[in-house]
Motif scaffolding. Structure first.
Motif, PDB file in Angstrom:
ATOM      1  N   LYS A 132      68.142  18.709  46.942  1.00 43.81           N
ATOM      2  CA  LYS A 132      68.447  20.038  47.455  1.00 43.81           C
ATOM      3  C   LYS A 132      67.280  20.976  47.196  1.00 43.81           C
ATOM      4  CE  LYS A 132      73.393  19.557  46.644  1.00 43.81           C
ATOM      5  NZ  LYS A 132      74.580  20.127  45.971  1.00 43.81           N
ATOM      6  N   PRO A 133      67.069  21.930  48.093  1.00 44.10           N
ATOM      7  CA  PRO A 133      65.999  22.918  47.851  1.00 44.10           C
ATOM      8  C   PRO A 133      66.342  23.800  46.684  1.00 44.10           C
ATOM      9  CG  PRO A 133      67.356  23.554  49.715  1.00 44.10           C
ATOM     10  CD  PRO A 133      67.784  22.167  49.335  1.00 44.10           C
ATOM     11  N   ARG A 134      65.291  24.313  46.003  1.00 41.13           N
ATOM     12  CA  ARG A 134      65.505  25.204  44.876  1.00 41.13           C
ATOM     13  C   ARG A 134      65.924  26.584  45.356  1.00 41.13           C
ATOM     14  NH1 ARG A 134      59.673  23.837  42.641  1.00 41.13           N
ATOM     15  NH2 ARG A 134      60.055  21.870  41.589  1.00 41.13           N
ATOM     16  N   PRO A 135      66.738  27.292  44.572  1.00 43.63           N
ATOM     17  CA  PRO A 135      67.014  28.690  44.898  1.00 43.63           C
ATOM     18  C   PRO A 135      65.792  29.535  44.556  1.00 43.63           C
ATOM     19  CG  PRO A 135      68.023  28.105  42.814  1.00 43.63           C
ATOM     20  CD  PRO A 135      67.453  26.834  43.384  1.00 43.63           C
ATOM     21  N   ASP A 136      65.658  30.694  45.208  1.00 40.67           N
ATOM     22  CA  ASP A 136      64.524  31.547  44.861  1.00 40.67           C
ATOM     23  C   ASP A 136      64.770  32.189  43.502  1.00 40.67           C
ATOM     24  OD1 ASP A 136      65.390  34.654  45.310  1.00 40.67           O
ATOM     25  OD2 ASP A 136      66.490  33.295  46.630  1.00 40.67           O
ATOM     26  N   VAL A 137      63.672  32.513  42.801  1.00 42.59           N
ATOM     27  CA  VAL A 137      63.751  33.020  41.437  1.00 42.59           C
ATOM     28  C   VAL A 137      64.518  34.333  41.369  1.00 42.59           C
ATOM     29  CG1 VAL A 137      62.408  33.858  39.492  1.00 42.59           C
ATOM     30  CG2 VAL A 137      61.644  31.843  40.767  1.00 42.59           C
ATOM     31  N   GLU A 138      64.258  35.248  42.317  1.00 44.79           N
ATOM     32  CA  GLU A 138      64.931  36.540  42.280  1.00 44.79           C
ATOM     33  C   GLU A 138      66.426  36.378  42.491  1.00 44.79           C
ATOM     34  OE1 GLU A 138      63.657  39.314  41.292  1.00 44.79           O
ATOM     35  OE2 GLU A 138      61.767  38.265  41.007  1.00 44.79           O
ATOM     36  N   GLY A 139      66.795  35.455  43.384  1.00 43.83           N
ATOM     37  CA  GLY A 139      68.212  35.213  43.600  1.00 43.83           C
ATOM     38  C   GLY A 139      68.880  34.656  42.370  1.00 43.83           C
ATOM     39  N   LEU A 140      68.163  33.791  41.658  1.00 43.04           N
ATOM     40  CA  LEU A 140      68.692  33.221  40.429  1.00 43.04           C
ATOM     41  C   LEU A 140      68.882  34.297  39.376  1.00 43.04           C
ATOM     42  CD1 LEU A 140      69.488  30.731  38.806  1.00 43.04           C
ATOM     43  CD2 LEU A 140      67.073  30.440  38.207  1.00 43.04           C
ATOM     44  N   ILE A 159      76.609  30.468  38.884  1.00 42.20           N
ATOM     45  CA  ILE A 159      75.405  29.821  39.408  1.00 42.20           C
ATOM     46  C   ILE A 159      75.746  28.380  39.765  1.00 42.20           C
ATOM     47  CG2 ILE A 159      73.054  29.091  38.875  1.00 42.20           C
ATOM     48  CD1 ILE A 159      72.894  31.416  36.935  1.00 42.20           C
ATOM     49  N   VAL A 160      75.563  28.035  41.027  1.00 38.89           N
ATOM     50  CA  VAL A 160      75.898  26.698  41.495  1.00 38.89           C
ATOM     51  C   VAL A 160      74.799  25.716  41.124  1.00 38.89           C
ATOM     52  CG1 VAL A 160      76.386  25.286  43.526  1.00 38.89           C
ATOM     53  CG2 VAL A 160      77.303  27.615  43.370  1.00 38.89           C
ATOM     54  N   GLU A 161      73.560  26.134  41.295  1.00 40.91           N
ATOM     55  CA  GLU A 161      72.432  25.243  40.990  1.00 40.91           C
ATOM     56  C   GLU A 161      71.294  26.029  40.368  1.00 40.91           C
ATOM     57  OE1 GLU A 161      69.395  22.023  43.077  1.00 40.91           O
ATOM     58  OE2 GLU A 161      70.971  22.977  44.246  1.00 40.91           O
ATOM     59  N   ARG A 162      70.772  25.555  39.279  1.00 40.58           N
ATOM     60  CA  ARG A 162      69.640  26.190  38.623  1.00 40.58           C
ATOM     61  C   ARG A 162      68.355  25.465  39.011  1.00 40.58           C
ATOM     62  NH1 ARG A 162      70.938  29.515  34.216  1.00 40.58           N
ATOM     63  NH2 ARG A 162      73.165  29.639  33.776  1.00 40.58           N
ATOM     64  N   MET A 163      67.230  26.039  38.596  1.00 39.11           N
ATOM     65  CA  MET A 163      65.947  25.444  38.916  1.00 39.11           C
ATOM     66  C   MET A 163      65.803  24.099  38.210  1.00 39.11           C
ATOM     67  SD  MET A 163      64.439  27.724  40.858  1.00 39.11           S
ATOM     68  CE  MET A 163      62.664  27.852  40.759  1.00 39.11           C
ATOM     69  N   HIS A 164      65.452  23.065  38.946  1.00 41.83           N
ATOM     70  CA  HIS A 164      65.216  21.749  38.360  1.00 41.83           C
ATOM     71  C   HIS A 164      63.975  21.151  39.013  1.00 41.83           C
ATOM     72  CE1 HIS A 164      65.619  17.518  37.346  1.00 41.83           C
ATOM     73  NE2 HIS A 164      66.436  17.890  36.387  1.00 41.83           N
ATOM     74  N   PRO A 165      62.953  20.818  38.229  1.00 44.15           N
ATOM     75  CA  PRO A 165      61.664  20.386  38.784  1.00 44.15           C
ATOM     76  C   PRO A 165      61.632  18.894  39.125  1.00 44.15           C
ATOM     77  CG  PRO A 165      61.508  20.490  36.421  1.00 44.15           C
ATOM     78  CD  PRO A 165      62.904  20.955  36.768  1.00 44.15           C
ATOM     79  N   PRO A 175      58.841  30.177  32.658  1.00 47.83           N
ATOM     80  CA  PRO A 175      60.044  29.342  32.612  1.00 47.83           C
ATOM     81  C   PRO A 175      59.676  27.883  32.380  1.00 47.83           C
ATOM     82  CG  PRO A 175      59.536  29.947  34.875  1.00 47.83           C
ATOM     83  CD  PRO A 175      58.598  30.732  34.000  1.00 47.83           C
ATOM     84  N   LEU A 176      60.538  27.183  31.688  1.00 51.82           N
ATOM     85  CA  LEU A 176      60.269  25.796  31.333  1.00 51.82           C
ATOM     86  C   LEU A 176      60.080  24.903  32.565  1.00 51.82           C
ATOM     87  CD1 LEU A 176      60.241  24.479  28.416  1.00 51.82           C
ATOM     88  CD2 LEU A 176      62.454  23.467  29.050  1.00 51.82           C
ATOM     89  N   HIS A 177      60.738  25.248  33.655  1.00 49.88           N
ATOM     90  CA  HIS A 177      60.654  24.379  34.834  1.00 49.88           C
ATOM     91  C   HIS A 177      59.262  24.350  35.460  1.00 49.88           C
ATOM     92  CE1 HIS A 177      60.732  27.775  37.661  1.00 49.88           C
ATOM     93  NE2 HIS A 177      61.798  28.250  37.045  1.00 49.88           N
ATOM     94  N   GLU A 178      58.354  25.226  35.011  1.00 50.11           N
ATOM     95  CA  GLU A 178      56.970  25.168  35.502  1.00 50.11           C
ATOM     96  C   GLU A 178      56.152  24.083  34.806  1.00 50.11           C
ATOM     97  OE1 GLU A 178      54.813  28.789  35.357  1.00 50.11           O
ATOM     98  OE2 GLU A 178      56.141  29.863  36.738  1.00 50.11           O
ATOM     99  N   LEU A 179      56.603  23.614  33.654  1.00 52.67           N
ATOM    100  CA  LEU A 179      55.797  22.697  32.851  1.00 52.67           C
ATOM    101  C   LEU A 179      55.441  21.387  33.554  1.00 52.67           C
ATOM    102  CD1 LEU A 179      57.184  23.082  29.207  1.00 52.67           C
ATOM    103  CD2 LEU A 179      55.189  24.170  30.260  1.00 52.67           C
ATOM    104  N   PRO A 180      56.375  20.714  34.226  1.00 57.47           N
ATOM    105  CA  PRO A 180      55.984  19.454  34.873  1.00 57.47           C
ATOM    106  C   PRO A 180      54.854  19.607  35.888  1.00 57.47           C
ATOM    107  CG  PRO A 180      58.355  19.550  34.655  1.00 57.47           C
ATOM    108  CD  PRO A 180      57.838  20.910  34.283  1.00 57.47           C
TER     109      PRO A 180
END
Length: 199
Positions: free
Chosen positions: A34-42, A52-58, A181-186
């Motif tokens: 699934k596509p990621r939600p935008d940061v501002e929307g999150l 929140i249905v889906e959070r950022m996942h890299p 945010p941690l999801h940027e690390l990968p």
């Protein structure tokens, strides 16, 4: 690098992409991506009563970073002592310094992830001069030690990735550029490995 450019392009276009099929190389089964939600929307959802249905996942970045690890370790596997001692493309660094940097960078990411899992906001290199001192010391090691160190560091980092609960990817950590945010690390790890692989 083609891989890095491709990943960056995919990251930019992902928000508008439809759900597509993918393949989990570790689980060995097809799955929907699934596509990621935008940061501002999150952020807006986080501050409201809307669940929140889906959070950022890299997911894509993790897969690309694992592949980059595999390519790097394959190169290092055949590296000779003379090649490790030879100057890299970075001024003042041998290839041994580069390999040490990549190992310690992996450890620093693991340190941030383990902190986030237990609710801590950690700094990537908590002691001033720690990064530089570790690289300088590691640059004097033999190729067998360098190879084992890098292999173990990559394996530890990948294990840390696997241990991250889904909602923890949104937690913050402190890098040289500030809180991120941690999801940027990968993706940051992918970029680090691909860029230094040619050094």
């Amino acid at each position: 690098f083609n891989t890095l450019v491709l990943v960056a392009s995919l990251r930019d276009s992902e928000a508008n992409a439809p759900v597509t099929s993918g393949f989990d190389r570790r689980q060995g089964r097809a799955h929907g991506r699934k596509p990621r939600p935008d940061v501002e929307g999150l952020r807006a959802a986080t501050s409201s009563s809307v669940p929140i249905v889906e959070r950022m996942h890299p997911e894509m970045d993790l897969a690309a970073a694992r592949s980059a690890h595999d390519r790097l370790l394959a190169t290092v596997q055949t590296m000779t002592e003379l090649e490790a001692e030879s100057p890299s493309r970075l001024s003042g660094w041998s290839r041994a310094h580069v390999l040490t940097h990549l190992a310690r960078n992996a450890d620093s990411h693991r340190w941030l992830i383990e902190g986030a899992i237990v609710g801590q906001v950690r700094t990537q290199y908590p002691t001033p001069g720690m990064r530089e001192a570790d690289i300088a010391a590691g640059g004097r090691r033999a190729i067998d030690e360098l190879r084992e160190d890098l292999n173990n560091a990559c394996a530890r980092l990948e294990a840390a990735w696997d241990a991250v609960p889904h909602d923890v990817w949104d937690c913050e950590c402190v890098l040289g550029v500030g809180a991120r945010p941690l999801h940027e690390l990968p993706f940051r790890r992918l970029r680090e490995v691909e860029v230094h692989h040619t050094d």
